[in-house]
Design an enzyme around this catalytic site. Structure first.
Site, PDB file in Angstrom:
ATOM      1  N   TYR A  30     -13.674  12.004  -5.618  1.00 18.13           N
ATOM      2  CA  TYR A  30     -12.545  11.449  -6.379  1.00 18.13           C
ATOM      3  C   TYR A  30     -11.621  12.580  -6.846  1.00 18.13           C
ATOM      4  O   TYR A  30     -10.416  12.567  -6.575  1.00 18.13           O
ATOM      5  CB  TYR A  30     -13.054  10.639  -7.594  1.00 18.13           C
ATOM      6  CG  TYR A  30     -11.967  10.439  -8.635  1.00 18.13           C
ATOM      7  CD1 TYR A  30     -10.871   9.613  -8.382  1.00 18.13           C
ATOM      8  CD2 TYR A  30     -12.012  11.123  -9.863  1.00 18.13           C
ATOM      9  CE1 TYR A  30      -9.854   9.460  -9.322  1.00 18.13           C
ATOM     10  CE2 TYR A  30     -11.001  10.974 -10.805  1.00 18.13           C
ATOM     11  CZ  TYR A  30      -9.931  10.132 -10.525  1.00 18.13           C
ATOM     12  OH  TYR A  30      -8.916   9.989 -11.452  1.00 18.13           O
TER      13      TYR A  30
ATOM     14  N   ASP B 224       0.840  -1.195   0.000  1.00 19.88           N
ATOM     15  CA  ASP B 224       0.000   0.000   0.000  1.00 19.88           C
ATOM     16  C   ASP B 224       0.883   1.256   0.000  1.00 19.88           C
ATOM     17  O   ASP B 224       1.738   1.408   0.877  1.00 19.88           O
ATOM     18  CB  ASP B 224      -0.848  -0.055   1.295  1.00 19.88           C
ATOM     19  CG  ASP B 224      -1.919   1.002   1.332  1.00 19.88           C
ATOM     20  OD1 ASP B 224      -1.718   2.077   0.735  1.00 19.88           O
ATOM     21  OD2 ASP B 224      -2.941   0.759   1.985  1.00 19.88           O
TER      22      ASP B 224
ATOM     23  N   THR C  51      -5.260  14.103 -13.095  1.00 18.31           N
ATOM     24  CA  THR C  51      -6.394  13.901 -14.002  1.00 18.31           C
ATOM     25  C   THR C  51      -6.964  15.254 -14.433  1.00 18.31           C
ATOM     26  O   THR C  51      -6.846  16.244 -13.702  1.00 18.31           O
ATOM     27  CB  THR C  51      -7.510  13.084 -13.303  1.00 18.31           C
ATOM     28  OG1 THR C  51      -8.709  13.152 -14.076  1.00 18.31           O
ATOM     29  CG2 THR C  51      -7.817  13.601 -11.905  1.00 18.31           C
ATOM     30  N   ASP C  52      -7.611  15.283 -15.602  1.00 25.55           N
ATOM     31  CA  ASP C  52      -8.247  16.539 -16.032  1.00 25.55           C
ATOM     32  C   ASP C  52      -9.422  16.910 -15.126  1.00 25.55           C
ATOM     33  O   ASP C  52      -9.876  18.055 -15.120  1.00 25.55           O
ATOM     34  CB  ASP C  52      -8.686  16.466 -17.510  1.00 25.55           C
ATOM     35  CG  ASP C  52      -9.792  15.454 -17.784  1.00 25.55           C
ATOM     36  OD1 ASP C  52     -10.154  14.679 -16.889  1.00 25.55           O
ATOM     37  OD2 ASP C  52     -10.291  15.435 -18.938  1.00 25.55           O
ATOM     38  N   GLU C  53      -9.894  15.941 -14.335  1.00 26.18           N
ATOM     39  CA  GLU C  53     -11.045  16.224 -13.461  1.00 26.18           C
ATOM     40  C   GLU C  53     -10.712  17.225 -12.354  1.00 26.18           C
ATOM     41  O   GLU C  53     -11.621  17.762 -11.724  1.00 26.18           O
ATOM     42  CB  GLU C  53     -11.595  14.926 -12.855  1.00 26.18           C
ATOM     43  CG  GLU C  53     -12.164  14.011 -13.910  1.00 26.18           C
ATOM     44  CD  GLU C  53     -13.110  12.947 -13.389  1.00 26.18           C
ATOM     45  OE1 GLU C  53     -13.576  13.046 -12.245  1.00 26.18           O
ATOM     46  OE2 GLU C  53     -13.383  12.006 -14.145  1.00 26.18           O
TER      47      GLU C  53
ATOM     48  N   LYS D  40      -7.770  13.635  -5.722  1.00 24.88           N
ATOM     49  CA  LYS D  40      -6.670  13.681  -6.712  1.00 24.88           C
ATOM     50  C   LYS D  40      -6.068  15.086  -6.745  1.00 24.88           C
ATOM     51  O   LYS D  40      -4.854  15.250  -6.881  1.00 24.88           O
ATOM     52  CB  LYS D  40      -7.183  13.315  -8.117  1.00 24.88           C
ATOM     53  CG  LYS D  40      -7.528  11.868  -8.330  1.00 24.88           C
ATOM     54  CD  LYS D  40      -6.325  10.935  -8.297  1.00 24.88           C
ATOM     55  CE  LYS D  40      -5.356  11.139  -9.456  1.00 24.88           C
ATOM     56  NZ  LYS D  40      -4.241  10.173  -9.415  1.00 24.88           N
TER      57      LYS D  40
ATOM     58  N   ASN E 104      -9.544   7.800 -20.485  1.00 25.99           N
ATOM     59  CA  ASN E 104      -8.851   6.737 -21.220  1.00 25.99           C
ATOM     60  C   ASN E 104      -9.803   5.615 -21.622  1.00 25.99           C
ATOM     61  O   ASN E 104     -10.743   5.302 -20.894  1.00 25.99           O
ATOM     62  CB  ASN E 104      -7.786   6.096 -20.323  1.00 25.99           C
ATOM     63  CG  ASN E 104      -6.555   6.960 -20.125  1.00 25.99           C
ATOM     64  OD1 ASN E 104      -5.444   6.460 -20.090  1.00 25.99           O
ATOM     65  ND2 ASN E 104      -6.728   8.266 -19.997  1.00 25.99           N
TER      66      ASN E 104
END
Ligand code: NAD
Ligand code: DAU
Length: 342
Positions: free
Chosen positions: A155, A60, A127-129, A159, A185
């Site tokens: 989420y 982990d 991420t683009d988010e 990130k 993706n």
């Protein structure tokens, strides 16, 4: 030979990336650190186990001792390990903060302790988010690396926290941290909770496809091989402290995507089941990747769509055993809870 730690290498993008690193680049040795959560699957790496340049550690990233021992002797880190599915972050937020935020800080700290000073590259796969949502009304507006970070799901917030921490480790300690922010993706070995493999495998099972809300939400679809090439370009030609957007100029509404999948599968529109919208559903993501083109010499291959989508559908047709195994057991419980279907 460069020894690279890839975290989350048993997942969708990580396994495609590792396969590319071993088959197309003789100069990489890969250490894969993965906790094997529900989406981590060593079957995604079949064929790599026998390669003397590949090794696997089950562990982990948010555990300091594990992180410290995994990075020993490594020349760079490609950090992909994460909880990756927005819907799961709505029903169970906590694991996202642990894996994506605490996990990233733990790995950054282990790298800092081992390397000292600027050290060797640490690439954070963001991420683009993290940019949040764009309205549909201004199709010319896209995210650049300078767009504000306004994530809207747990989420993307977890990130974005990892993204900010990566930047902070560069700014504060001078570490060589680089960040990529990629769009949606698609490709082989994607866990069938994500829309494309979910819809394709549902249709193969004779089930309907659950389209959220009005289906007009827009995503920029990029082939996973293009993303993997972008990550490697960032490792090889990126600069410390820089962010690189990776997109494909391939914006599609979910309705358009669904129609394409139905066409490829030869099924009718009656297989669409309109279901309740995702809570806080981001409307549109659109990425300007001109910086990566200019500074990394990277560009997504235009041939990836629709050719890549057709090949991806064919991959799920040819690998029914893989996804049937993935969709059995605990997956059924998840699906029933998510869509209320038996
Ligand atoms: P995935 O869910 O298929 O794989 C994630 C992997 O990380 C799994 O193998 C899982 O076992 C592992 N993992 C999770 N928590 C871990 C932990 N605490 N320690 C070690 N391993 C752990 O996800 P994916 O789609 O392959 O995404 C990989 C990365 O790329 C993520 O960071 C995601 O945010 C990012 N990303 C994904 C997309 C996309 O479209 N899928 C786009 C841009 C960025
Ligand atoms: O943009 C990059 C992101 O893309 C990554 O950072 C995430 O890890 C990845 O999961 C992906 O997030 P999305 O939420 O965009 O992907 P997903 O496949 O879950 O959904 C794509 C679109 O399809 C979205 O608008 C929601 C819709 N959808 C999804 C599912 C699972 C449906 O209409 N029905 C569904 O059953």
């Amino acid at each position: 030979m460069k020894k690279i730690l890839v975290t989350g290498g048993a997942g969708f993008i990580g396994s495609n990336l590792i396969r590319m690193m071993l088959s197309e680049h003789e100069g990489y040795e890969v250490v894969n650190l993965d906790v094997l959560s529900y989406s981590g699957n060593l079957e995604n790496l079949t064929g790599c186990e026998g390669d003397p340049r590949y090794s696997f550690i089950k562990g982990d990233v948010s555990e300091p001792d594990t992180a410290a021992s995994a990075i020993e002797g490594c020349d760079a880190v490609l950090h992909l390990a994460a909880e990756s599915h927005v819907d799961r972050s709505i029903t169970g937020p906590r694991p996202f903060v642990v894996a994506n935020t605490l996990g990233t800080q733990t790995l950054l700290e282990a790298w800092r302790q081992a390397q000292g000073g600027e050290g060797a590259p640490f690439v954070y796969i963001s991420t683009d988010e993290v940019y949040g949502s764009l309205p549909l009304e201004n199709p010319e507006v896209r995210f650049t690396e300078d767009s504000p970070i306004v994530p809207s799901s747990v989420y993307s917030a977890s990130k974005a926290a990892g993204d900010h921490l990566a930047h902070a480790y560069h700014h504060t300690y001078g570490m060589d941290v680089r960040i990529t922010r990629c769009s949606n993706n698609f490709g082989p070995y994607q866990f069938p909770e994500k829309v494309i493999p979910l819809f394709v495998t549902n249709l193969m099972e004779g089930r309907k496809v659950p389209l959220y809300g009005d289906g007009l939400n827009v995503r920029d679809w990029i082939h996973v091989d293009d993303h993997a090439r972008g990550i490697l370009a960032t490792l090889e030609r990126g600069k410390a402290g820089e962010v690189y957007n990776l997109g494909s100029d391939n914006e599609r509404s979910n309705l358009e995507l669904t129609h394409m999948i139905l066409d490829i599968m030869g099924t009718g529109k009656d297989m669409i089941e309109h279901v309740e919208d995702r809570l806080g559903h981001d409307r549109r993501y659109a990425i300007d990747s001109s910086k990566a083109q200019r500074e990394l010499g990277w560009q997504a291959e235009r041939s990836a769509w629709p050719d890549g989508l057709e090949k991806t559908v064919q991959w799920y047709r040819d690998n029914e055993e893989w996804w049937r195994r993935v969709k059995s057991g605990a997956y059924r419980e998840y699906y029933e809870k998510q869509y209320g279907v038996r």
